[in-house]
Enzyme design. Structure first.
Site, PDB file in Angstrom:
ATOM      1  CD  GLU A  54       5.057 -16.450  -8.675  1.00  0.00           C
ATOM      2  OE1 GLU A  54       4.136 -17.261  -8.467  1.00  0.00           O
ATOM      3  OE2 GLU A  54       5.661 -15.856  -7.764  1.00  0.00           O
ATOM      4  CG  ASN A 114       8.654 -13.870  -8.367  1.00  0.00           C
ATOM      5  OD1 ASN A 114       8.347 -13.768  -9.555  1.00  0.00           O
ATOM      6  ND2 ASN A 114       8.143 -14.788  -7.558  1.00  0.00           N
ATOM      7  CE  LYS A 131       5.257 -13.100  -4.968  1.00  0.00           C
ATOM      8  NZ  LYS A 131       5.399 -14.577  -5.163  1.00  0.00           N
ATOM      9  CD  GLU A 150       7.483 -17.043  -3.843  1.00  0.00           C
ATOM     10  OE1 GLU A 150       6.355 -17.561  -3.732  1.00  0.00           O
ATOM     11  OE2 GLU A 150       7.672 -15.982  -4.432  1.00  0.00           O
ATOM     12  CB  CYS A 176       2.129 -15.176  -6.933  1.00  0.00           C
ATOM     13  SG  CYS A 176       1.505 -16.750  -6.378  1.00  0.00           S
ATOM     14  CG  ASN A 201       4.373 -20.630 -10.162  1.00  0.00           C
ATOM     15  OD1 ASN A 201       5.271 -21.394 -10.464  1.00  0.00           O
ATOM     16  ND2 ASN A 201       3.973 -19.704 -10.997  1.00  0.00           N
TER      17      ASN A 201
HETATM   18  N1  ING Z   1       2.473 -18.404  -3.853  1.00  0.00           N
HETATM   19  C1  ING Z   1       1.504 -18.343  -2.912  1.00  0.00           C
HETATM   20  C2  ING Z   1       0.322 -17.436  -3.135  1.00  0.00           C
HETATM   21  O1  ING Z   1       0.143 -16.432  -2.462  1.00  0.00           O
HETATM   22  C3  ING Z   1       1.051 -19.612  -1.066  1.00  0.00           C
HETATM   23  C4  ING Z   1       1.880 -18.453  -1.468  1.00  0.00           C
HETATM   24  C5  ING Z   1       1.641 -20.837  -1.107  1.00  0.00           C
HETATM   25  C6  ING Z   1      -0.301 -19.442  -0.795  1.00  0.00           C
HETATM   26  C7  ING Z   1       0.868 -21.963  -0.773  1.00  0.00           C
HETATM   27  C8  ING Z   1      -1.064 -20.543  -0.466  1.00  0.00           C
HETATM   28  C9  ING Z   1      -0.483 -21.810  -0.461  1.00  0.00           C
HETATM   29  O2  ING Z   1      -0.473 -17.816  -3.974  1.00  0.00           O
HETATM   30  C10 ING Z   1       3.259 -17.387  -4.327  1.00  0.00           C
HETATM   31  N2  ING Z   1       4.172 -17.767  -5.227  1.00  0.00           N
HETATM   32  O3  ING Z   1       3.164 -16.240  -3.933  1.00  0.00           O
END
Ligand code: ING
Length: 321
Positions: A54, A114, A131, A150, A176, A201
């Site tokens: 991502e 995204n 996304k 985001e 993600c 990420n």
């Molecule tokens: N990142 C995350 C994910 O679902 C997140 C949101 C952030 C989860 C921090 C856990 C900890 O993996 C993205 N970019 O969706």
């Protein structure tokens, strides 16, 4: 067809091209050079398709909040490919390798997504996915060690989840946070998906509930292995890992079989390529038996799945039926 198990092999050699951190000062050109190097390594390993993370062109910029969003415009792509990204498309065409790539998209009418694209071996773009499940927050939360804004930088897509014919099978994409929602896999499972490509990420610190931090790797594998098994599909999850601008992110990229088994997993948190031969016929062993949806699913008794966003409870906590 019901009961039909895997036939003549339809093998796609898949590479997960994990990236280490991209720092804020890293140029797009330097990052594209890294991506080309990863693509060549995958092609040297005989890959048919290479999956990138991502937001693979920039640092994870939602970790900062800027009041004037146009100050973040330089993180977005206004065209794909562009003169800066075309070397990756050229390398793919030269090596006859397809790829999927995640990046921030700014449309001509100013909308921000995204986004992830699927590119064929001739360098043509087969599909674009935006996304659906946008995590984090939409306003500045100054008390946070770092932002995860985001919902400020991207709007959720209303396109839903597509499945496209490519690489000799039916291929879908997710990004993600999408991988944590079972609806994501089932929407594609009901289109007969055989290979789902995902970039992520994921910071190792989940600030709203630090008790989850120690489970970051477990939850990452859990959701992708479950999604693969419950829909009889391969799942490829590819990280941008390591310490990016002081924030440590999960690596642990995976290539997962329709059985839910892990075929390959990265061992480091930098730029790393793992490769697995995915015989798409393997999907039949699950889609035509245990998870024969046309035979076993009961959508007539799942009315809440698409009519409600969240639970409906009375003041005393009992469910509203
Ligand atoms: N990142 C995350 C994910 O679902 C997140 C949101 C952030 C989860 C921090 C856990 C900890 O993996 C993205 N970019 O969706």
């Amino acid at each position: 067809m019901r009961g039909e198990l895997r036939g003549e092999p339809r093998v796609v050699r898949v590479a997960a091209a994990q990236m280490g951190p991209i720092q804020r000062t890293d140029s797009r050109e330097a990052t594209v050079t890294r991506l080309c190097s990863l693509l060549h390594r995958a092609a040297d390993g005989g890959a048919d398709v290479v999956v990138f993370p991502e937001l693979a062109l920039t640092t994870f910029f939602p970790r900062w909040f800027v009041d004037d969003i146009s100050q973040a415009d330089h993180y977005y792509e206004r065209e794909m490919p562009s003169p800066t990204t075309s070397p990756l498309f050229l390398a793919a065409r030269e090596r006859k390798v397809g790829f999927s790539l995640g990046y921030a998209e700014l449309t001509p009418d100013g909308r921000r997504f995204n986004t992830q694209i699927l590119v064929q071996k001739d360098g043509s773009i087969v599909a674009r996915y935006r996304k659906v499940h946008i995590p984090g927050h939409a306003t500045h939360e100054p008390q946070r060690k770092f932002q995860h804004a985001e919902r400020y930088y991207f709007e959720p897509s209303n396109d839903g989840f597509g499945v496209w014919t490519a690489f000799g099978g039916r291929v879908g994409m997710m990004i993600c946070n999408d991988r944590r929602w079972p609806e994501t896999y089932r929407e594609m499972g009901l289109q007969g998906v055989e290979l789902i490509l995902c970039g992520y990420n994921t910071p190792l610190n989940y600030l709203p509930d630090p008790s989850q931090d120690r489970l970051a790797g477990f939850h990452n594998a859990l959701v992708m292995q479950a999604g693969a098994y419950q829909n009889g599909t391969f799942v490829v999850g590819v990280a941008k890992g390591g310490c990016e601008e002081g924030v440590d992110s999960l690596a642990e990229s995976h290539i997962i079989a329709p059985s839910g088994e892990v075929l390959a997993k990265t061992v480091g948190n930098g730029d790393e390529v793992i490769i697995a031969d995915c015989d798409l016929e393997w999907c039949k062993n699950y889609q035509n038996t245990l998870f024969d949806m046309d035979y076993y699913r009961r959508p007539e008794v799942y009315p809440r799945l698409t009519s409600q966003r969240g639970p409906r409870l009375r003041a005393d906590g009992t469910p509203l039926t």
